[in-house]
Structures are given as C-alpha cells and as structure tokens.
Design a protein around this motif. Structure first.
Motif, PDB file in Angstrom:
ATOM      1  N   THR A  56      10.065  -0.608   5.635  1.00  0.00           N
ATOM      2  CA  THR A  56       8.776  -0.064   5.213  1.00  0.00           C
ATOM      3  C   THR A  56       9.000   1.127   4.293  1.00  0.00           C
ATOM      4  N   ALA A  57       7.913   1.823   3.964  1.00  0.00           N
ATOM      5  CA  ALA A  57       8.026   2.982   3.078  1.00  0.00           C
ATOM      6  C   ALA A  57       8.030   4.252   3.937  1.00  0.00           C
ATOM      7  N   PRO A  58       8.730   5.297   3.503  1.00  0.00           N
ATOM      8  CA  PRO A  58       8.774   6.543   4.282  1.00  0.00           C
ATOM      9  C   PRO A  58       7.386   7.080   4.611  1.00  0.00           C
ATOM     10  N   PHE A  92      -7.284   8.456  -6.318  1.00  0.00           N
ATOM     11  CA  PHE A  92      -7.639   9.558  -7.226  1.00  0.00           C
ATOM     12  C   PHE A  92      -8.898  10.225  -6.697  1.00  0.00           C
ATOM     13  N   LYS A  93      -8.736  11.430  -6.126  1.00  0.00           N
ATOM     14  CA  LYS A  93      -9.891  12.083  -5.513  1.00  0.00           C
ATOM     15  C   LYS A  93     -10.059  13.526  -5.969  1.00  0.00           C
ATOM     16  N   GLN A  94      -9.090  14.037  -6.737  1.00  0.00           N
ATOM     17  CA  GLN A  94      -9.157  15.451  -7.085  1.00  0.00           C
ATOM     18  C   GLN A  94      -9.041  15.663  -8.584  1.00  0.00           C
ATOM     19  N   PRO A  97      -9.194   1.493  -5.215  1.00  0.00           N
ATOM     20  CA  PRO A  97      -9.010   2.557  -4.225  1.00  0.00           C
ATOM     21  C   PRO A  97      -7.542   2.950  -4.067  1.00  0.00           C
ATOM     22  N   VAL A  98      -6.635   2.020  -4.355  1.00  0.00           N
ATOM     23  CA  VAL A  98      -5.212   2.297  -4.158  1.00  0.00           C
ATOM     24  C   VAL A  98      -4.740   3.475  -5.007  1.00  0.00           C
ATOM     25  N   ALA A  99      -5.439   3.785  -6.092  1.00  0.00           N
ATOM     26  CA  ALA A  99      -5.032   4.909  -6.943  1.00  0.00           C
ATOM     27  C   ALA A  99      -5.175   6.241  -6.204  1.00  0.00           C
ATOM     28  N   GLY A 126      -4.603  -6.502  -3.297  1.00  0.00           N
ATOM     29  CA  GLY A 126      -6.034  -6.458  -2.976  1.00  0.00           C
ATOM     30  C   GLY A 126      -6.694  -5.114  -3.216  1.00  0.00           C
ATOM     31  N   GLY A 127      -5.910  -4.048  -3.297  1.00  0.00           N
ATOM     32  CA  GLY A 127      -6.493  -2.715  -3.507  1.00  0.00           C
ATOM     33  C   GLY A 127      -6.802  -2.428  -4.966  1.00  0.00           C
ATOM     34  N   PHE A 128      -6.542  -3.402  -5.859  1.00  0.00           N
ATOM     35  CA  PHE A 128      -6.900  -3.213  -7.266  1.00  0.00           C
ATOM     36  C   PHE A 128      -8.324  -3.699  -7.517  1.00  0.00           C
ATOM     37  N   VAL A 131       2.479   7.068  -4.946  1.00  0.00           N
ATOM     38  CA  VAL A 131       1.453   7.493  -3.986  1.00  0.00           C
ATOM     39  C   VAL A 131       1.510   6.551  -2.790  1.00  0.00           C
ATOM     40  N   ALA A 132       1.915   7.072  -1.649  1.00  0.00           N
ATOM     41  CA  ALA A 132       2.054   6.257  -0.429  1.00  0.00           C
ATOM     42  C   ALA A 132       2.907   5.016  -0.701  1.00  0.00           C
ATOM     43  N   GLY A 133       3.988   5.199  -1.443  1.00  0.00           N
ATOM     44  CA  GLY A 133       4.884   4.074  -1.728  1.00  0.00           C
ATOM     45  C   GLY A 133       4.331   3.140  -2.797  1.00  0.00           C
ATOM     46  N   HIS A 134       3.170   3.457  -3.365  1.00  0.00           N
ATOM     47  CA  HIS A 134       2.604   2.619  -4.419  1.00  0.00           C
ATOM     48  C   HIS A 134       2.885   3.262  -5.767  1.00  0.00           C
ATOM     49  N   ARG A 135       3.303   2.420  -6.706  1.00  0.00           N
ATOM     50  CA  ARG A 135       3.684   2.927  -8.031  1.00  0.00           C
ATOM     51  C   ARG A 135       2.465   2.926  -8.948  1.00  0.00           C
ATOM     52  N   GLY A 145      -2.399  -4.612   9.020  1.00  0.00           N
ATOM     53  CA  GLY A 145      -2.807  -3.385   9.695  1.00  0.00           C
ATOM     54  C   GLY A 145      -2.130  -2.210   9.036  1.00  0.00           C
ATOM     55  N   LYS A 146      -2.257  -1.069   9.659  1.00  0.00           N
ATOM     56  CA  LYS A 146      -1.662   0.165   9.117  1.00  0.00           C
ATOM     57  C   LYS A 146      -0.772   0.766  10.199  1.00  0.00           C
ATOM     58  N   PRO A 147       0.114   1.658   9.808  1.00  0.00           N
ATOM     59  CA  PRO A 147       0.969   2.283  10.830  1.00  0.00           C
ATOM     60  C   PRO A 147       0.187   3.160  11.796  1.00  0.00           C
ATOM     61  N   VAL A 148      -0.959   3.669  11.333  1.00  0.00           N
ATOM     62  CA  VAL A 148      -1.808   4.496  12.213  1.00  0.00           C
ATOM     63  C   VAL A 148      -3.238   3.985  12.100  1.00  0.00           C
TER      64      VAL A 148
HETATM   65  N1  COA Z   1      -7.421  -3.884  -0.272  1.00  0.00           N
HETATM   66  C1  COA Z   1      -8.425  -3.029  -0.495  1.00  0.00           C
HETATM   67  N2  COA Z   1      -8.283  -1.693  -0.393  1.00  0.00           N
HETATM   68  C2  COA Z   1      -7.089  -1.225  -0.067  1.00  0.00           C
HETATM   69  C3  COA Z   1      -5.995  -2.065   0.169  1.00  0.00           C
HETATM   70  C4  COA Z   1      -6.194  -3.463   0.065  1.00  0.00           C
HETATM   71  N3  COA Z   1      -5.208  -4.322   0.244  1.00  0.00           N
HETATM   72  N4  COA Z   1      -4.930  -1.306   0.484  1.00  0.00           N
HETATM   73  C5  COA Z   1      -5.334  -0.041   0.442  1.00  0.00           C
HETATM   74  N5  COA Z   1      -6.646   0.016   0.124  1.00  0.00           N
HETATM   75  C6  COA Z   1      -7.483   1.213   0.012  1.00  0.00           C
HETATM   76  C7  COA Z   1      -7.528   1.961   1.316  1.00  0.00           C
HETATM   77  O1  COA Z   1      -8.554   1.506   2.153  1.00  0.00           O
HETATM   78  C8  COA Z   1      -7.774   3.373   0.842  1.00  0.00           C
HETATM   79  O2  COA Z   1      -9.151   3.482   0.506  1.00  0.00           O
HETATM   80  P1  COA Z   1     -10.021   4.797   0.819  1.00  0.00           P
HETATM   81  O3  COA Z   1      -9.721   5.721  -0.301  1.00  0.00           O
HETATM   82  O4  COA Z   1     -11.414   4.294   0.800  1.00  0.00           O
HETATM   83  O5  COA Z   1      -9.591   5.317   2.142  1.00  0.00           O
HETATM   84  C9  COA Z   1      -7.017   3.459  -0.467  1.00  0.00           C
HETATM   85  O6  COA Z   1      -6.885   2.103  -0.912  1.00  0.00           O
HETATM   86  C10 COA Z   1      -5.635   4.056  -0.343  1.00  0.00           C
HETATM   87  O7  COA Z   1      -4.896   3.249   0.565  1.00  0.00           O
HETATM   88  P2  COA Z   1      -3.497   3.637   1.196  1.00  0.00           P
HETATM   89  O8  COA Z   1      -2.605   4.125   0.112  1.00  0.00           O
HETATM   90  O9  COA Z   1      -3.004   2.522   2.012  1.00  0.00           O
HETATM   91  O10 COA Z   1      -3.847   4.905   2.038  1.00  0.00           O
HETATM   92  P3  COA Z   1      -4.362   5.024   3.526  1.00  0.00           P
HETATM   93  O11 COA Z   1      -4.769   6.457   3.671  1.00  0.00           O
HETATM   94  O12 COA Z   1      -5.346   3.980   3.867  1.00  0.00           O
HETATM   95  O13 COA Z   1      -3.032   4.787   4.392  1.00  0.00           O
HETATM   96  C11 COA Z   1      -0.651   4.911   4.764  1.00  0.00           C
HETATM   97  C12 COA Z   1      -1.892   5.609   4.196  1.00  0.00           C
HETATM   98  C13 COA Z   1       0.543   5.802   4.544  1.00  0.00           C
HETATM   99  C14 COA Z   1      -0.859   4.683   6.237  1.00  0.00           C
HETATM  100  C15 COA Z   1      -0.482   3.567   4.035  1.00  0.00           C
HETATM  101  O14 COA Z   1      -0.441   3.780   2.653  1.00  0.00           O
HETATM  102  C16 COA Z   1       0.756   2.794   4.432  1.00  0.00           C
HETATM  103  O15 COA Z   1       0.876   2.254   5.490  1.00  0.00           O
HETATM  104  N6  COA Z   1       1.725   2.695   3.560  1.00  0.00           N
HETATM  105  C17 COA Z   1       2.880   1.886   3.844  1.00  0.00           C
HETATM  106  C18 COA Z   1       3.637   1.775   2.633  1.00  0.00           C
HETATM  107  C19 COA Z   1       3.553   0.494   1.927  1.00  0.00           C
HETATM  108  O16 COA Z   1       2.941  -0.458   2.322  1.00  0.00           O
HETATM  109  N7  COA Z   1       4.215   0.534   0.773  1.00  0.00           N
HETATM  110  C20 COA Z   1       4.348  -0.600  -0.083  1.00  0.00           C
HETATM  111  C21 COA Z   1       5.715  -0.632  -0.695  1.00  0.00           C
HETATM  112  S1  COA Z   1       7.035  -0.784   0.513  1.00  0.00           S
END
Ligand code: COA
Ligand code: AMP
Length: 637
Positions: free
Chosen positions: A335-337, A576-578, A572-574, A144-146, A504-508, A310-313
């Motif tokens: 889960t991912a580290p 990319f902010k810098q 947003p999953v990328a 969904g983040g694509f 990036v956050a466990g995402h390739r 949900g998210k871990p935090v």
């Molecule tokens: N649909 C739409 N947007 C999404 C999304 C989804 N399913 N998943 C993530 N996004 C968005 C987030 O809202 C965030 O947007 P922002 O830039 O506006 O804040 C961006 O994509 C990056 O998301 P994420 O990488 O999840 O970062 P985060 O700062 O929101 O959370 C963690 C960081 C570490 C808490 C989170 O990445 C996490 O819990 N990771 C667990 C690892 C995991 O699931 N790995 C998968 C392989 S095991």
C-alpha cells in the motif's frame, strides 16, 4: 561470494537477453520470440519480438489446466457494502472472464480496439480488464475519483469502441452515481463509443436508460464464452493515463510480452510470493499499482489476490487492514505510506492490531511516495515484519528500486528504497553535464537505456511527446523526473520531483493541470499552485490567485468558486481545497513564477532570497497570506 541479488543484478546488466529469456520461461507462449531484446530502432527498444501470447491465458486458463482451478484467485472484501465478501476460484474467474469477453465481442470488440473501464473496486473491474486482454483489446482504466472532463480527455485520446462502467462507486458511506459522470464525459468528448456496458450494483440499481447503455449482467448471461486471442508480445495490453506537466495526461503504453515476463518474475524475486500465497495490494485498479499488483502479477503467478473496497480508516475503523489480513491469510500487503499515516493518526498505539491473528503476515511493501522514517518505524515495530519501501512509477510498471525479498534481504535504511532492481541501470546525473555524480551528491535520477521489460513503450499516439518528456533531456537515458542520490553503499534515496508533479495521498497530480483550471475562471488574471506538506497525505495542493483589475467579488467567493471548479473538472481526488487571493505573484526578472520559494515558505523550510527576483516585497505578502492559512512562519537565511 556475491549474494543472490548481486548475482542477478550483475547478470541483468551483463547479459540482459539471457537474464530475461530465463524469466520468460515462466510464461506460456503460443509462438516463441525471435529476439529477446530488439534494439533495431533505438530509443524504441522492444522485448520478445516475434513472440506471441495471451496475457489472460497466462493469468487464468493455464492455471486451471494445471489443476489450480479450485484455488482462490480473487477475494473481494468490501466493508463499504456492509461487509460483502466473495471468493472467485481460478475456474469461476475464468468462466466469468470468458463470458464477459464474449459480451464485449458481441458488441464488436476485436484485437487492437480500445475499451475504457471506469469502475469502482469490485471484481467486475478486474474481470473487465482480463476480458479485454483475452480478446487482445487494449484497455484503459480511468480512476473513479476523476471527473467527467478528465474522463472525456481520455476517451478522446484512446477512442474506445466500448466503455465498461457501473451504476455507482461507494466512498466510505456515500453512494456516488457514475452514470451522470459517464454521460457527462461522453457528451463532452468528440469521440463517441459504440456502446457502454453498465454493471448494475444493488446499491444503485437505477435504470440504465440511455440508448448506448447495455446492461452488463444480461449481456454476459447471453454471451458465448470467448477464447483467448494470441497477440504479439509487442502489442499493447493497456494504456494508462498519468499526470504530465500540463492538464493533458500522458497515455503510458504497456506491451503484453515484456509485462507478463517482468511481473511474473517480480512476484517471487521482489515480493517473495509463491503460487497459492495470498497477496494484497490495497490500491485501486485505476492506478498502476492496481493494474500490476491487484490484477496481473498475482494471477500470472498463480497466487491469490485481494480486492478491497474500503479505506484504511473509517470503514468502519482503523482495524480494517488487520481484519482483512487475518481473515484471508494475507502474506504480503502493498500500500502507500499515507494509508499507514492515516491508521497511525487514529490508532497511535495500534490497539486494533492486537485483536487480530497476523501470524501468516510476513511483509509490508510501501510505494507511491517516499516512506517517512516515522511511519516506517511505527509499522515495523507494531507489525514485527520487514517494511519495504520501494520506488516506482506508472511508466515503469514495476519497482525500479527495492529490497528484493526473494533474492537477498538487505538491512533496511529508513528513507531509502534500497537498491535498483535487476534490469534497472539507475544513474544519478548532473543536470548540466549529464555525467554521473558521486555518492552523496543529489542529481537527476535517470535509467540508462534500454529499460527492462514492462517499462513503457511510448505514449499512446504521441511518440514525439514520449521522446521530449523522457528521452531527449538526457540522451541515452530515460528521465524519471525524480531527484535523489546514492549513498556509498549503493542505496538510493528519492528526494523530490524535478517537475510540477505533486503526490497527494499516494496519488500523482499535476499542479500545472490545476493551474489551467484556475486560470479558466473569468475573474482570475494569474495563478500558481504548489504542493504544501501535509502530515497525513504527504502533500496537498495550495493555490494563489491574482484577480483581474476591477473584480468586485469578495476573495473568498472566488476561492470557493475555484475549489468547486477543480472538483468538477479534475475530480475530488485532486483534494484541492485551499487557495488565497494575493496582489501579485513572486517572479524572476524573466517572468518565471517562484513556486519553489513559495513552497519553502509554506513548509517553514529555510529559503534564500532568489538573486533574480523581480520584486522581493511580494514575498512578504505571500508569507502573510500563507500564515493566515496556517502555513509558513519561515525564516530567511
Ligand atoms: N471515486 C470517487 N471519489 C473518490 C474515489 C473514487 N474511486 N477515491 C477517492 N475519492 C474522493 C474521496 O471521497 C475524497 O473526496 P472528499 O474530498 O469529498 O472527501 C477525495 O476523493 C480524496 O480522496 P482520498 O485521497 O482517498 O482521501 P481520503 O481523505 O478519502 O482518504 C486516505 C485518505 C489516506 C485514507 C486514502 O487516500 C488512502 O487510503 N490512500 C491509500 C493510498 C492509495 O490507494 N494509493 C494509490 C497508489 S498505491
Ligand atoms: P505514480 O506514477 O503515480 O506511481 O507516481 C510516481 C512517482 O511517485 C515517482 O516518480 C516518485 O516521485 C513517487 N514515488 C513513488 N514511489 C516512491 C518511493 N518509494 N519513494 C519516493 N518517491 C516515490
């Protein structure tokens, strides 16, 4: 005497057919296979040729028939919707899946058709996947983040008959409407699906108006339950797109038979889970971990899976994981580290943890990126359970290296995912000679063919790309594109990618894909993207832009344009902010951009002036730019 792991590993190498035939007894077949390992067309090896089965039947029907109908199959726990919780027994999940498959059938979906699933983390996502499996249709789940563009690329490659989606996802406290993204993708794509089944969520019960949209709930209510369709073991169950070295994603193809056998086997032998235990993979169905360990493996095994939206935090606090574990009696979490680094950052003394009864929690599994020793130590000392780092890839579908908790528990060495899992002949090869290197020497990690069941069969409609990317670089082997080494006790260490993939956050993610987006900006002459170290996410993308002559815009304006562009095109999953604007990029005399050197400067690692550098002065400018952005302070050796 050999321990159970050593014995299993040895047998899987000496007698792979016997080993996997035994494991295949854990699966119900409608026709027994003719051959366990079909090696008639190398390097395209196939498992269980001649065999027929239905994956959904193995996940649901057979457990209900065996008396497990009342047991919880799936627990949905969603802090982002104000704490919704729902438990599906095997029987109710089967009924939902059979009716949803009926709704797909009514839309004309048949064996071999593709269905794209673009869903948030709600039970309907798993129901959609299982419904496709029930009909022998091939699903392709898109995270969904694509953004629309990425979805469109996948639609054009998979050519789905139907798309299954929902009105919205929820990110912490933001409702993200999906229909505009979906419509945008369909408009961009050349291929048009016949219909889109849209699940209306109460959080965004907007009208589903576009002509091709069908209301999911009413379609399911009207549908006749569909029976399981037997497919060949070698027929595809799903296509899962993953980042390649360009913006064009790779469609990893997974079969039905080998997948079911290996995943069922892994539940006891790797995760030490028994039928009836509660297993929680805190990932997303859009990733391979979600496919394998939220949906298929726990259900194939008759366990209970947890689906967490949900998210871990932040949803609402860093105690979210412990709350789920204690409420549902989770035995093992995967889960991912990065998730643990996020919790550790907000609750360093693990005060939240002390509020919950975790007595039923026995093991933590981490993957997606290397578990750094600090995080391992923090998790281990606070949780008091084994913390198992294990290494895998979308392509493999299950762990290549792990500590097999159901076979033999080796002492944990921080920084290592322990040893190759049975079935995986993992070798560290010299890049030049292709010969195995000695313990302690870093090389290219490759898997000797044939790979075990459930590893990718090929890339969707792209056999040649499969060969070029994975097989041709090291003939006789699968190239993992990870570099690392063995130690002298046979523990493996995964150190880095050898391509442009960052984690990036466990995402390739592919930096090449991001560079393609940056390069499309009208003011950008040249660009490079590297992964810089980040304490929480592991890595973050960082861009360098060289502007075209005569561009009058302020650099900051172009930077914010490209940040927006990556979000729009990739999503947003990328993260990319810098980015910074520089006058030139450092290159070798043959024109190769020195991304590795820039990354070392950014991460403040020791680096050497490359002998082949075109103009060393450029690196001074890069260093200043990186320091301005809060990175660097490198020293030159
Ligand atoms: N649909 C739409 N947007 C999404 C999304 C989804 N399913 N998943 C993530 N996004 C968005 C987030 O809202 C965030 O947007 P922002 O830039 O506006 O804040 C961006 O994509 C990056 O998301 P994420 O990488 O999840 O970062 P985060 O700062 O929101 O959370 C963690 C960081 C570490 C808490 C989170 O990445 C996490 O819990 N990771 C667990 C690892 C995991 O699931 N790995 C998968 C392989 S095991
Ligand atoms: P994905 O295909 O998204 O699962 O990403 C696979 C890549 O993530 C691997 O090729 C590794 O680079 C990295 N990876 C996954 N698990 C681990 C691990 N336990 N240790 C080190 N790297 C890992």
């Amino acid at each position: 005497m050999a321990n159970a792991y050593d014995a299993a590993y040895r047998r899987s190498m000496d007698d792979p057919s016997g080993f996997w035939a035994d494991a295949a007894a854990g699966i119900d077949w409608t026709r027994k296979w003719d051959k366990v390992l079909d090696d008639t067309n190398p390097p395209f090896y196939r498992w269980f040729t001649g065999g027929e089965l239905n994956t959904c039947f193995n996940c649901l029907d057979r457990h209900v028939a065996a008396g497990r109908g009342a047991q919880a199959a799936l627990i949905y726990h969603s802090p982002v919707t104000g704490g919704s919780k729902r438990t599906y027994s095997y029987k109710t999940l089967l009924d939902e899946v059979a009716k949803t498959a009926g709704a797909l059938k009514a839309e004309g979906v048949q064996k071999g058709d593709r269905v794209v699933i673009y869903m948030p983390m709600i039970p309907e996502a798993a129901i959609a996947m299982l419904s496709c499996a029930r009909l022998g249709a091939i699903h392709s789940v898109v995270f969904g983040g694509f953004a629309s563009n990425e979805l469109a690329v996948r639609i054009d490659d998979a050519k789905p008959k139907v798309i299954m989606s929902a009105t919205c996802g929820i990110e912490v406290n933001r409702v993200l409407p999906y229909i505009p993204l979906l419509d945008g993708a369909i408009n961009m794509a050349k291929h048009k699906p016949d219909a889109c089944l849209i699940f209306k969520r109460p959080e965004l019960d907007g009208q589903v108006t576009a002509t091709k949209h069908v209301d999911w709930t009413s379609a399911v209510a009207k549908a006749q339950p569909a029976e399981c369709v037997a497919v060949k073991a070698t027929d595809p169950l799903y296509i899962l797109y993953t980042s390649g070295t360009t913006g064009e994603p790779k469609g990893v193809v997974r079969d039905n038979g080998g997948h079911a056998v290996a995943l069922k086997w892994s539940m006891k032998n790797i995760y030490d889970i028994d039928p009836g235990d509660v297993f929680w993979a805190a990932s997303d169905v859009g990733w391979v971990v979600g496919h394998s360990y939220i949906v298929y493996a726990p259900l194939l095994h008759g366990a209970t899976t947890v689906m967490f939206e949900g998210k871990p935090v932040g949803t609402p606090d860093p105690g979210a994981f412990w709350r789920v574990i204690s409420e549902h009696g989770v035995k093992a979490l995967f889960t991912a580290p990065t998730a643990f680094r996020a919790i550790k950052k907000e609750d360093p003394n693990a005060t939240q943890l002390k509020k919950y009864d975790l007595s039923r929690f026995k093991m933590l599994f981490l993957a997606g990126e290397r578990t750094d020793p600090d995080t391992l130590e923090w998790a281990q000392s606070n949780l008091g359970v084994p913390v198992v780092d294990h290494w895998w890839q979308t392509e493999t579908g299950w762990a290549i290296a792990t500590n097999c908790m159901g076979l033999h528990r080796f002492p944990i060495k921080p920084g290592s995912p322990t040893k190759p899992a049975p079935g995986w002949n993992v070798q560290v090869l010299d890049e030049e000679t292709h010969q195995p290197v000695k313990a302690g020497t870093i090389g290219a990690i490759c898997v000797k063919l044939p790979m075990p069941p459930s590893s990718l069969q090929t890339l969707w409609n792209a056999d040649q790309r499969y060969l070029d990317a994975y097989i041709n670089p090291f003939p006789g082997y699968y190239k993992t594109a990870d570099a690392g080494m063995y130690d002298d006790e046979g523990y493996i260490y995964i150190m880095a990618r050898t391509d442009d993939i960052i984690n990036v956050a466990g995402h390739r993610l592919s930096t090449g894909g991001m560079e393609e987006v940056l390069a499309s900006h009208p003011d950008v002459a040249e660009c490079a993207v590297i992964g810089v170290a980040d304490l929480m996410k592991g890595q973050l993308p960082f861009g360098f832009l060289v502007l075209k002559d005569g561009v009058k815009k302020e650099p900051d304006v172009v930077v914010s344009d490209v940040v927006k562009l990556v979000r729009e095109r990739i999503g947003p999953v990328a993260a990319f902010k810098q980015a910074v604007v520089v006058k030139r990029l450092p290159k070798t005399r043959s024109g190769k951009i020195l991304r590795g050197t820039m990354q070392k400067i950014a991460d403040n690692e020791a680096w050497k002036m490359p002998a082949t550098i075109d103009d060393p002065v450029i690196l001074d400018e890069i260093t200043v730019a990186l320091e301005g952005a809060g990175y660097g302070k490198s020293r030159q050796t």
